[in-house]
Design an enzyme around this catalytic site. Structure first.
Site, PDB file in Angstrom:
ATOM      1  N   TYR A  39      -3.352 -13.053 -13.283  1.00  0.00           N
ATOM      2  CA  TYR A  39      -3.083 -14.451 -13.622  1.00  0.00           C
ATOM      3  C   TYR A  39      -2.826 -14.557 -15.123  1.00  0.00           C
ATOM      4  O   TYR A  39      -3.730 -14.311 -15.930  1.00  0.00           O
ATOM      5  CB  TYR A  39      -4.251 -15.363 -13.235  1.00  0.00           C
ATOM      6  CG  TYR A  39      -4.573 -15.422 -11.765  1.00  0.00           C
ATOM      7  CD1 TYR A  39      -3.671 -14.952 -10.802  1.00  0.00           C
ATOM      8  CD2 TYR A  39      -5.780 -15.944 -11.331  1.00  0.00           C
ATOM      9  CE1 TYR A  39      -3.981 -15.012  -9.449  1.00  0.00           C
ATOM     10  CE2 TYR A  39      -6.084 -16.013  -9.968  1.00  0.00           C
ATOM     11  CZ  TYR A  39      -5.190 -15.535  -9.037  1.00  0.00           C
ATOM     12  OH  TYR A  39      -5.499 -15.595  -7.699  1.00  0.00           O
ATOM     13  N   GLY A 190       2.848 -32.852   6.181  1.00  0.00           N
ATOM     14  CA  GLY A 190       3.097 -33.855   7.203  1.00  0.00           C
ATOM     15  C   GLY A 190       1.923 -34.066   8.136  1.00  0.00           C
ATOM     16  O   GLY A 190       1.652 -35.184   8.573  1.00  0.00           O
TER      17      GLY A 190
END
Length: 266
Positions: A39, A190
C-alpha cells in the site's frame, strides 16, 4: 472480480485527516489495524506508525507481504523466500516494532512452492519477528496445506453479503479457530437500494444498510472480524456502531438469501 482495482499508490493527500481517523479508530476500541507493504509502497505502514506508535497493548498491527508494485495498476505476487524475509524486515522498520502481531502472505505466488513461502514466514516467527501468520485470498485446500507447515492464525479473503465464493473458507476457519478477516466487507450497490431487502432489514433494526451488511458478517461466523476501510471519521463511527446491531435468525436468513440472489444476478 479483481479486488485490486484501487491503486493505493501514494499516501493520502490529507495526511492529518488520515492520522486522525487511525487515532479515532483506537479510541473507539478497534482492536486490529490492517495494512500492507504494497500500500503506497510502504508509506501506509509509515502512516500507521506515525499515528499510533507507541502502540496500545489492546491493538494488533497486521500487515501483508508478497506482492510487488511496478506501477499503480500492477499487483504481482512474488513469493521468493528471500524477498519475503526482506520485506518483513522493512515492515518491521516502517511500523517501528520488533515483532509484527500478524504477518500475512498477501497472495500465494503460483510460481513458488507453497511450502517455501510459508516456510519463510515460519522462520520469521521462529526468530521472534512475527507473532501470528496469516494468508490472503486462499482456498480451503491451500489453508489446510499451509496449516500442516505452521499454525495459521488468520485468513483475509474478499467476502461480503453478495461476494460469497469463500463461504466454505469461512466455515473451515470457524471450525478450526482461525480468524476470518473479510476485506471489502460492505458490498453496496443496487441490492442495497431504498427498496431492497437490505434496506428493509436496516429499517427494521434501526440501522443503516452499511451497518446491516457488517452486522450480517458478524452474525455469519464467530471468528469473522470485518476490516472495512474508510477515510472518514463519520463512516468509521458508523461502522463501529454495527457491533450494536442485533439480527434475529429470520432477518439473518433473509439477508443471506438476498445476498446470494444479488450475487447470482451480478
Amino acid at each position: 472480480a479483481e479486488a485490486w482495482a484501487a491503486p493505493i499508490w501514494t499516501a493520502p493527500a490529507d495526511r492529518a485527516a488520515a492520522l486522525a481517523v487511525l487515532r479515532r479508530a483506537v479510541e473507539l476500541g478497534v482492536g486490529i489495524v490492517d495494512t500492507a507493504d504494497a500500500y503506497a509502497l510502504g508509506a501506509n505502514e509509515e502512516l500507521v506508525a506515525e499515528a499510533l506508535h507507541p502502540y496500545s497493548e489492546e491493538v494488533a498491527i497486521a500487515t501483508k507481504i508478497g506482492v510487488v508494485r511496478p506501477s499503480p495498476t500492477e499487483w504481482i505476487p512474488l513469493g521468493n523466500p528471500a524477498y519475503l524475509r526482506q520485506q518483513a524486515e522493512l515492515s518491521l522498520r516502517r511500523l517501528r516494532v520488533e515483532r509484527i502481531d500478524l504477518l500475512q502472505l498477501h497472495r500465494i505466488d503460483p510460481g513458488v512452492p507453497l511450502a517455501d513461502q510459508i516456510g519463510a514466514l515460519k522462520r520469521l516467527r521462529e526468530e521472534g519477528k512475527v507473532r501470528h501468520i496469516g494468508l490472503s485470498e486462499v482456498t480451503v485446500e491451500q489453508l489446510r496445506e499451509a496449516s500442516e507447515i505452521t499454525p495459521i492464525a488468520a485468513v483475509q479473503n474478499m467476502y461480503n453479503l453478495v461476494t460469497r465464493q469463500h463461504d466454505e473458507v469461512v466455515d473451515y476457519a470457524a471450525a478450526h479457530g482461525i480468524a476470518f478477516l473479510p476485506f471489502f466487507p460492505i458490498a453496496m450497490g443496487g441490492h442495497a437500494g431504498q427498496d431492497s431487502p437490505v434496506a428493509a432489514v436496516a429499517r427494521e433494526v434501526g440501522a443503516t444498510p452499511s451497518q446491516t451488511a457488517l452486522a450480517w458478517l458478524l452474525h455469519r461466523s464467530p471468528t469473522v472480524i470485518p476490516i472495512p476501510g474508510t477515510t472518514s471519521a463519520g463512516h468509521l463511527e458508523e461502522n463501529v456502531a454495527a457491533l450494536e446491531v442485533s439480527l434475529s435468525r429470520e432477518r439473518f436468513e433473509r439477508l443471506s438469501a438476498a445476498g446470494l440472489e444479488a450475487g447470482q444476478e451480478g
